[in-house]
Motif scaffolding. Structure first.
Motif, mmCIF file in Angstrom:
data_model
loop_
_atom_site.group_PDB
_atom_site.id
_atom_site.type_symbol
_atom_site.label_atom_id
_atom_site.label_comp_id
_atom_site.label_asym_id
_atom_site.label_seq_id
_atom_site.Cartn_x
_atom_site.Cartn_y
_atom_site.Cartn_z
ATOM 1 N N ALA A 172 -5.203 16.313 2.552
ATOM 2 C CA ALA A 172 -6.561 16.520 3.074
ATOM 3 C C ALA A 172 -6.955 15.251 3.818
ATOM 4 O O ALA A 172 -6.754 14.145 3.302
ATOM 5 N N HIS A 212 1.751 -2.217 -9.055
ATOM 6 C CA HIS A 212 2.877 -2.262 -8.116
ATOM 7 C C HIS A 212 4.055 -3.047 -8.672
ATOM 8 O O HIS A 212 3.863 -4.080 -9.307
ATOM 9 N N ASP A 226 -9.378 12.301 9.544
ATOM 10 C CA ASP A 226 -8.983 11.674 10.804
ATOM 11 C C ASP A 226 -7.939 12.568 11.493
ATOM 12 O O ASP A 226 -6.894 12.860 10.900
ATOM 13 N N THR A 271 -8.542 7.325 -0.412
ATOM 14 C CA THR A 271 -9.285 7.251 0.855
ATOM 15 C C THR A 271 -10.065 5.956 1.043
ATOM 16 O O THR A 271 -10.421 5.624 2.171
ATOM 17 N N GLY A 320 -3.675 7.605 4.676
ATOM 18 C CA GLY A 320 -3.520 6.244 5.196
ATOM 19 C C GLY A 320 -2.241 5.679 4.595
ATOM 20 O O GLY A 320 -1.336 6.423 4.209
ATOM 21 N N ASN A 322 0.833 -1.202 0.000
ATOM 22 C CA ASN A 322 0.000 0.000 0.000
ATOM 23 C C ASN A 322 0.872 1.258 0.000
ATOM 24 O O ASN A 322 0.542 2.247 -0.659
HETATM 25 N N1 NAD Z 1 -3.980 1.681 -6.138
HETATM 26 C C1 NAD Z 1 -3.640 0.539 -5.594
HETATM 27 O O1 NAD Z 1 -2.932 -0.271 -6.187
HETATM 28 C C2 NAD Z 1 -4.074 0.237 -4.202
HETATM 29 C C3 NAD Z 1 -3.286 -0.570 -3.369
HETATM 30 C C4 NAD Z 1 -3.694 -0.801 -2.061
HETATM 31 C C5 NAD Z 1 -4.889 -0.252 -1.616
HETATM 32 N N2 NAD Z 1 -5.667 0.480 -2.478
HETATM 33 C C6 NAD Z 1 -6.945 1.094 -2.082
HETATM 34 O O2 NAD Z 1 -6.640 2.430 -1.657
HETATM 35 C C7 NAD Z 1 -7.606 2.859 -0.706
HETATM 36 C C8 NAD Z 1 -6.888 3.334 0.569
HETATM 37 O O3 NAD Z 1 -6.222 2.233 1.152
HETATM 38 P P1 NAD Z 1 -5.315 2.431 2.464
HETATM 39 O O4 NAD Z 1 -4.748 1.113 2.772
HETATM 40 O O5 NAD Z 1 -4.418 3.610 2.318
HETATM 41 O O6 NAD Z 1 -6.480 2.783 3.547
HETATM 42 P P2 NAD Z 1 -6.313 3.506 4.954
HETATM 43 O O7 NAD Z 1 -7.534 3.147 5.722
HETATM 44 O O8 NAD Z 1 -4.970 3.228 5.530
HETATM 45 O O9 NAD Z 1 -6.352 5.075 4.584
HETATM 46 C C9 NAD Z 1 -7.474 5.769 4.135
HETATM 47 C C10 NAD Z 1 -7.338 7.195 4.673
HETATM 48 O O10 NAD Z 1 -8.322 8.031 4.054
HETATM 49 C C11 NAD Z 1 -8.871 8.890 5.048
HETATM 50 N N3 NAD Z 1 -10.174 9.361 4.588
HETATM 51 C C12 NAD Z 1 -11.369 8.693 4.569
HETATM 52 N N4 NAD Z 1 -12.336 9.489 4.070
HETATM 53 C C13 NAD Z 1 -11.746 10.665 3.736
HETATM 54 C C14 NAD Z 1 -12.219 11.890 3.173
HETATM 55 N N5 NAD Z 1 -13.500 12.055 2.859
HETATM 56 N N6 NAD Z 1 -11.333 12.893 2.966
HETATM 57 C C15 NAD Z 1 -10.033 12.754 3.318
HETATM 58 N N7 NAD Z 1 -9.522 11.622 3.865
HETATM 59 C C16 NAD Z 1 -10.374 10.597 4.080
HETATM 60 C C17 NAD Z 1 -8.922 8.019 6.295
HETATM 61 O O11 NAD Z 1 -9.003 8.815 7.473
HETATM 62 C C18 NAD Z 1 -7.581 7.285 6.195
HETATM 63 O O12 NAD Z 1 -6.521 8.001 6.791
HETATM 64 C C19 NAD Z 1 -8.541 1.670 -0.508
HETATM 65 O O13 NAD Z 1 -9.627 1.789 -1.388
HETATM 66 C C20 NAD Z 1 -7.679 0.497 -0.922
HETATM 67 O O14 NAD Z 1 -8.449 -0.636 -1.267
HETATM 68 C C21 NAD Z 1 -5.269 0.759 -3.739
#
Ligand code: NAD
Length: 415
Positions: free
Chosen positions: A233, A344, A236, A267, A213, A182
Motif C-alpha cells: 500500500a 538490525h 506515492d 511509512t 520506501g 533501512n
Molecule cells: N525499524 C527500524 O529499525 C527502522 C530503521 C530505519 C528507519 N526506520 C523508520 O521507518 C520509517 C520509514 O523509513 P524509510 O527510510 O523507509 O522512509 P522512506 O521515506 O524511504 O519511505 C516511507 C514510504 O512510506 C510512504 N508513505 C507515507 N505515508 C503513507 C501512507 N499513509 N500510506 C502508505 N504509504 C505511505 C512514502 O510514500 C514512502 O514511500 C521511518 O519512520 C524511519 O525512521 C525504522
C-alpha cells in the motif's frame, strides 16, 4: 556513577553479546584503532539517545576510545537490551539510563539525565534530544547527528521554520546507511521480530506492507523470501509503480484490509491503519509497525473498538472487537524489530555507526563553518565506508582507467 538500568547482574551476558556484535563490525573496528591513537574527540561530551543494543555499545566504545565522555539513554521505550545496559555501566563505565518497557515519564526522565551532561554533541535516533533541548533552551551543543528518517524529517521541518539552533549531520541520508540499514537491516529484523513474537508460518499468507520506501522494500523482499504473498500500500505514485514492477500486488490499504493476514507499517507517517481498516479485517489479522513512532497503527481506535483485550504471548496483544473478530497487535505498535527481536544485525550497523563516529569527528573539526542546518554526511566519508566494508568482506572491484576517466568527464565524443 549515575545510571538507571534494570539489573547490573545481567552484565556478563551483555558483555558476551557485545563482543559477538563487535566481531561483526570490522569497519567500526578500524575506526576504533585510529581513534585510539589520534583521540579526535578528546575532552568532548557526547549525549546519545539510541536504541541500547549490542551494536550501540560498540559505537559507544569507539567514541570513548576517541577520548569522549559519553552518556546514553534509549531512543524507544521498548528497544533496550537490559543486559547490554548492564554491561555498559559495569564494564564500559558509561552512565546509561535505559530500561526495557519504561513508561513515557521514565523515558523523558532518562533523556533529561543524559542532557544534564550539557553535551558538545548530541546523537539522536528520532530527534528527541534535539526536541527537548530546543524546548528547554538552556544550552545548545556544537552539533549533532541523526540516525533515522523520521528524525531527519523533524529536523528539516525545524530548519524550514528557522528554529533549529545548531547544525545536524543527517547520518540516515548517507548511502552507506539507508541503502543497507533501512533496507536489509529493517527487512530481516522486522520479519525476525514478527516470527519471534508469533511463531506464525509466513508461507502462503497475505502479507501487507504499508509504505514502499527503503524499509518497506526490505520488509517486502524478505517476506517474499519466506513465500508470503506480498501486497504493498502506497501514497506515492513512483513508489507504487516500483512495487508493481518489483512484482507485488499494489492496492489501497482499505482493499488490503479485507484480505491481509499480516500487516506491517513502514511509512514514518501517522494513522496509516485506522478505525475504518480495523473494521474490515479478518479475524486473526496480525498488525506490526517498523516505522519509528508508535503512531502508524492508530491504537486508540483499536482500543475503542474492542470489548476485550489480553496479552496472549509476550509482545502479542489480542483485541476482541465488538463484531467478535480478533486482531493481534505486536509490540504495542512500537518498532517490532527492536521490541521482539534484536534490531538490525551488526553487519549493517557497522556502516551506520561508522557514519555516526566519523560524523562526530567531522563536527568536532568543522562546527565553526557549519550553519544551523541539516547537512548530508560528506561524500568522501560515505564512499570510504563503502570501500572499507567491501575490503572487510574480501571483495575487490574495478577502478577507472585513465581513458575511462577522461571519457566520463568529456562531452565531445559521440557516435
Ligand atoms: N525499524 C527500524 O529499525 C527502522 C530503521 C530505519 C528507519 N526506520 C523508520 O521507518 C520509517 C520509514 O523509513 P524509510 O527510510 O523507509 O522512509 P522512506 O521515506 O524511504 O519511505 C516511507 C514510504 O512510506 C510512504 N508513505 C507515507 N505515508 C503513507 C501512507 N499513509 N500510506 C502508505 N504509504 C505511505 C512514502 O510514500 C514512502 O514511500 C521511518 O519512520 C524511519 O525512521 C525504522
Amino acid at each position: 556513577m549515575n545510571h538507571d538500568i534494570k539489573d547490573i547482574n545481567l552484565a556478563k551476558k551483555g558483555a558476551l553479546r557485545i563482543e559477538w556484535a563487535g566481531n561483526n563490525m570490522p569497519v567500526l573496528g578500524l575506526i576504533v584503532k585510529r581513534f585510539s591513537k589520534e583521540k579526535p574527540l578528546k575532552g568532548l561530551k557526547i549525549a546519545a539517545c539510541l536504541h541500547v543494543t549490542t551494536e550501540t555499545a560498540n559505537l559507544v566504545s569507539a567514541l570513548k576510545a576517541a577520548g569522549a565522555e559519553v552518556y546514553l539513554c534509549a531512543s524507544n521505550p521498548l528497544s533496550t537490551q537490559d543486559d547490554v545496559a548492564a554491561a555498559l555501566v559495569k564494564d564500559l563505565k558509561v552512565p546509561c539510563f535505559a530500561i526495557k518497557g519504561e513508561d513515557n515519564k521514565t523515558y523523558y526522565k532518562h533523556i533529561k539525565a543524559v542532557l544534564a551532561l550539557e553535551p558538545d554533541i548530541t546523537m539522536d535516533d528520532g530527534a528527541d534530544l534535539v526536541s527537548v533541548i530546543h524546548k528547554e533552551r538552556k544550552f545548545f551543543p556544537l552539533g549533532g547527528t541523526e540516525e533515522t528518517t523520521t528524525g531527519v524529517i523533524r529536523l528539516r521541518a525545524m530548519q524550514k521554520e528557522g528554529v533549529l539552533k545548531y547544525p545536524i549531520i543527517a547520518v540516515n541520508d548517507a548511502q552507506t546507511k539507508y541503502l543497507f540499514d533501512n533496507r536489509y537491516g529493517t527487512g530481516q529484523s522486522t520479519v525476525d521480530g514478527i516470527i519471534r513474537a508469533t511463531n506464525k508460518l509466513l508461507a502462503g499468507c497475505n502479507f501487507v506492507v504499508c509504505g514502499y520506501g527503503y524499509c518497506g522494500k526490505g520488509v517486502a523482499m524478505r517476506a517474499r523470501g519466506m513465500a508470503a504473498k506480498v501486497i504493498v500500500a502506497e501514497i506515492d505514485p513512483l513508489h507504487a509503480l516500483e512495487a508493481t514492477m518489483d512484482g507485488y500486488d499494489v492496492m489501497p490499504i482499505k482493499d488490503a484490509s479485507r484480505i491481509g493476514d499480516v500487516f506491517v507499517t513502514t511509512t514514518g507517517n501517522t494513522s496509516v491503519i485506522r478505525r475504518e481498516h480495523f473494521l474490515l479485517m479478518k479475524s486473526g489479522a496480525i498488525l506490526a509497525n517498523a516505522g519509528h513512532f508508535n503512531v502508524e497503527i492508530y491504537i486508540p481506535a483499536l482500543e475503542k473498538l474492542s470489548r476485550k483485550k489480553k496479552r496472549i504471548r509476550e509482545f502479542v496483544d489480542e483485541y476482541v472487537l465488538a463484531n467478535g473478530r480478533k486482531i493481534y497487535l505486536l509490540g504495542e505498535g512500537r518498532l517490532i524489530n527492536l521490541a521482539a527481536a534484536e534490531g538490525h544485525p551488526a553487519q549493517v550497523m557497522d556502516m551506520s555507526f561508522a557514519n555516526q563516529a566519523l560524523s562526530a569527528e567531522y563536527i568536532t573539526k568543522h562546527h565553526k563553518e557549519l550553519k544551523n542546518h541539516v547537512y548530508a554526511v560528506p561524500e568522501d566519508i560515505d564512499k570510504n565506508i563503502a570501500r572499507l566494508k567491501l575490503k572487510s568482506m574480501g571483495i575487490r572491484i574495478d577502478t577507472l582507467t585513465a581513458e575511462q576517466r577522461k571519457y566520463l568527464s568529456s562531452w565531445e565524443l559521440g557516435t
